[in-house]
Design a protein around this motif. Structure first.
Motif, PDB file in Angstrom:
ATOM      1  N   TRP A 362      44.015  36.800  36.295  1.00  0.00           N
ATOM      2  CA  TRP A 362      44.667  37.649  35.765  1.00  0.00           C
ATOM      3  C   TRP A 362      44.936  38.704  36.512  1.00  0.00           C
ATOM      4  O   TRP A 362      46.049  39.465  36.272  1.00  0.00           O
ATOM      5  N   ILE A 363      43.899  39.377  37.228  1.00  0.00           N
ATOM      6  CA  ILE A 363      44.254  40.688  37.911  1.00  0.00           C
ATOM      7  C   ILE A 363      43.779  40.325  39.513  1.00  0.00           C
ATOM      8  O   ILE A 363      42.740  39.910  39.971  1.00  0.00           O
ATOM      9  N   THR A 364      44.853  40.016  40.305  1.00  0.00           N
ATOM     10  CA  THR A 364      44.940  39.470  41.635  1.00  0.00           C
ATOM     11  C   THR A 364      45.374  40.398  42.859  1.00  0.00           C
ATOM     12  O   THR A 364      44.633  40.276  43.795  1.00  0.00           O
ATOM     13  N   GLU A 365      46.422  41.075  42.494  1.00  0.00           N
ATOM     14  CA  GLU A 365      47.086  41.716  43.721  1.00  0.00           C
ATOM     15  C   GLU A 365      46.267  43.077  44.115  1.00  0.00           C
ATOM     16  O   GLU A 365      45.570  43.317  43.185  1.00  0.00           O
ATOM     17  N   ARG A 366      46.206  43.142  45.322  1.00  0.00           N
ATOM     18  CA  ARG A 366      45.250  44.023  45.774  1.00  0.00           C
ATOM     19  C   ARG A 366      45.444  45.537  44.952  1.00  0.00           C
ATOM     20  O   ARG A 366      44.267  46.195  44.805  1.00  0.00           O
ATOM     21  N   GLU A 367      46.727  45.991  44.667  1.00  0.00           N
ATOM     22  CA  GLU A 367      46.614  47.143  44.157  1.00  0.00           C
ATOM     23  C   GLU A 367      46.380  47.234  42.613  1.00  0.00           C
ATOM     24  O   GLU A 367      45.970  48.473  42.248  1.00  0.00           O
ATOM     25  N   ASP A 368      46.098  46.150  42.129  1.00  0.00           N
ATOM     26  CA  ASP A 368      45.756  46.052  40.775  1.00  0.00           C
ATOM     27  C   ASP A 368      44.152  45.824  40.616  1.00  0.00           C
ATOM     28  O   ASP A 368      43.756  45.791  39.292  1.00  0.00           O
ATOM     29  N   ARG A 369      43.647  45.028  41.478  1.00  0.00           N
ATOM     30  CA  ARG A 369      42.135  45.027  41.503  1.00  0.00           C
ATOM     31  C   ARG A 369      40.950  45.898  41.031  1.00  0.00           C
ATOM     32  O   ARG A 369      41.351  47.140  41.300  1.00  0.00           O
ATOM     33  N   LEU A 370      40.032  45.803  40.645  1.00  0.00           N
ATOM     34  CA  LEU A 370      39.148  46.923  40.179  1.00  0.00           C
ATOM     35  C   LEU A 370      38.069  47.176  41.004  1.00  0.00           C
ATOM     36  O   LEU A 370      36.931  47.408  40.218  1.00  0.00           O
ATOM     37  N   GLY A 371      38.320  46.928  42.322  1.00  0.00           N
ATOM     38  CA  GLY A 371      37.092  47.475  43.343  1.00  0.00           C
ATOM     39  C   GLY A 371      35.883  46.503  43.013  1.00  0.00           C
ATOM     40  O   GLY A 371      35.974  45.288  42.760  1.00  0.00           O
ATOM     41  N   ASN A 372      34.795  47.114  43.533  1.00  0.00           N
ATOM     42  CA  ASN A 372      33.451  46.188  43.435  1.00  0.00           C
ATOM     43  C   ASN A 372      32.937  46.050  42.216  1.00  0.00           C
ATOM     44  O   ASN A 372      31.962  47.019  41.671  1.00  0.00           O
ATOM     45  N   VAL A 373      33.274  45.280  41.162  1.00  0.00           N
ATOM     46  CA  VAL A 373      33.096  45.038  39.985  1.00  0.00           C
ATOM     47  C   VAL A 373      31.578  44.829  40.004  1.00  0.00           C
ATOM     48  O   VAL A 373      31.116  43.675  40.784  1.00  0.00           O
ATOM     49  N   THR A 374      30.744  45.313  39.100  1.00  0.00           N
ATOM     50  CA  THR A 374      29.268  45.003  39.006  1.00  0.00           C
ATOM     51  C   THR A 374      28.867  44.333  37.620  1.00  0.00           C
ATOM     52  O   THR A 374      27.940  43.840  37.658  1.00  0.00           O
ATOM     53  N   THR A 375      29.689  44.575  36.598  1.00  0.00           N
ATOM     54  CA  THR A 375      29.419  44.099  35.389  1.00  0.00           C
ATOM     55  C   THR A 375      30.453  43.947  34.340  1.00  0.00           C
ATOM     56  O   THR A 375      31.605  44.630  34.422  1.00  0.00           O
TER      57      THR A 375
END
Length: 401
Positions: A362-375
């Motif tokens: 769903w969210i793959t391109e670097r500018e769209d990613r959500l950082g260091n997801v923890t939960t």
């Protein structure tokens, strides 16, 4: 927490997945012991559009919806639980035990929260944290009469698990339909499980435990736990896990999702039914569907994952989530959502039967990613939220063509 909270300075791997929409892959997973939901409809043209709820949190580790209203409760690593309502973080924490929580280690701290199934009647909550001695604590407390704050005088430890290191604490929780509390425990750390906890069911580490918190003092062991009457710890429901980060129960299918953070080769998702007690997920003889460390090994009796992805630039640490059962994205009903801590992408997997699964990027391109997801967690309506190490909380929404 995972092998990851050092990662404020982590260099994200430079792999780009160039695609304009969700990519769907079909493949043959490792076998499972039951049939699972029919495959969903097409996701062609659909996109996830995360909406920022707040960025006013500090190292969140868990997101839980209130059982009786629309508030969100966010666990912070240092030892606070914050209330988020309408995008605003309340000034006064729901719980603050920072003076008792040891959060210096990368994978230590307060890691999870669960409300008792009858919370509206009894006000009981359960938390999992590392204390200042480095011991993992499963504890319970009660909310005060306002419903906005925990009564600290009610806090009591239910179980203490000594740790020899600061890694692989796990500590995620869920309540099953039977009212029993399930807790995931990691192997305690070290490369390759040096103390052999994974295959030692006389030790409570590296296992999924199941206990009755409404009976006994401080708890009772359910009569149908699989190892009662043997040399094993009677609390154990399954074993052979490394660091299961976010176990969850899907009430629609009755299946338990057990994502497990890998070490060298792969990240895995195990899916089993409530009746599949006593399973061995293989660690550290095997990692996912392959022998740990390469070479040959005896994997007879191991339960293999239904889905796994190799590191190889794809990521480094799986962040498990939940099966979507909300109402705002009906096209995604039955999708189990998960993320990778290192790359910040979001995926979902849907299991069709024992032979086929579908994975959606769903969210793959670097500018769209959500950082260091923890939960990844949900509110009481089943809508999904994603939090990251930077303190951001996002709600997942769907864009349609």
């Amino acid at each position: 927490m995972l092998k990851f909270l050092v990662a404020a300075s982590l260099v994200v791997l430079s792999v780009e997945l160039m695609m304009s929409g969700p990519a769907v892959v079909t493949a043959s997973p490792a076998p499972v012991s039951q049939e699972i939901d029919p495959a969903p409809g097409s996701v062609d043209g659909l996109r996830l559009s995360p909406v920022l709820v707040t960025d006013d949190l500090e190292q969140p580790t868990d997101v839980v919806g209130s059982p009786d209203d629309d508030r969100l409760f966010v666990v912070e690593k240092a030892g606070k639980i914050r209330i988020v309502e309408d995008g605003i973080v309340a000034d006064r924490p729901f719980l603050d035990i920072t003076r008792w929580v040891g959060s210096v280690g990368n994978e230590q701290g307060m890691l999870s929260l669960r409300f008792h199934p009858r919370y509206a009647e009894n006000g009981r909550i359960f938390i999992f944290f590392t204390d200042t001695r480095g011991t993992s604590q499963l504890a319970e407390a009660r909310v005060d009469t306002t419903g906005d704050e925990v009564d600290l005088s009610s806090l009591r430890s239910i179980m203490s698990v000594p740790q020899f290191g600061q890694y692989h604490q796990s500590g995620s929780m869920m309540f099953g339909p039977d009212g029993y509390l399930w807790v995931s425990l990691g192997d305690g750390g070290g490369i390759g499980d040096p103390l052999g906890h994974g295959q030692d069911f006389t030790n409570i580490d590296a296992s999924i435990i199941r206990i009755a918190v409404d009976k006994g003092s401080p708890y009772a062991v359910p009569d149908d736990n699989p190892f009662i009457g043997t040399s094993a710890r009677p609390e154990i429901w399954a074993y052979g896990v490394r660091n299961p980060w976010r176990i969850s129960y899907d009430a629609t299918t009755g299946y338990v999702y057990i994502p497990d953070v890998g070490q060298e080769g792969s990240e895995e998702i195990n899916v089993v039914s409530l009746g599949d007690a006593g399973l061995n997920f293989g660690w550290a003889v095997s990692e996912g569907s392959v022998c740990y460390g390469g070479g040959e090994c005896n994997m007879s009796g191991h339960t293999l994952p239904v889905y796994e992805y190799l590191h190889d630039g794809n990521g480094c640490a799986m962040i498990g989530g939940e099966v979507y059962r909300g109402s705002l994205m009906p096209e995604l009903d039955g999708h189990f959502f998960f993320a990778d801590f290192c790359l910040g992408w979001i995926r979902s997997v849907v299991l069709d039967d024992s032979d086929v699964h579908m994975v959606v990027d769903w969210i793959t391109e670097r500018e769209d990613r959500l950082g260091n997801v923890t939960t990844i967690g949900s509110d009481r309506h089943g809508e999904l939220y994603v939090a990251n190490l930077a303190g951001e909380l996002w709600r997942l929404e769907l864009s349609r063509p």
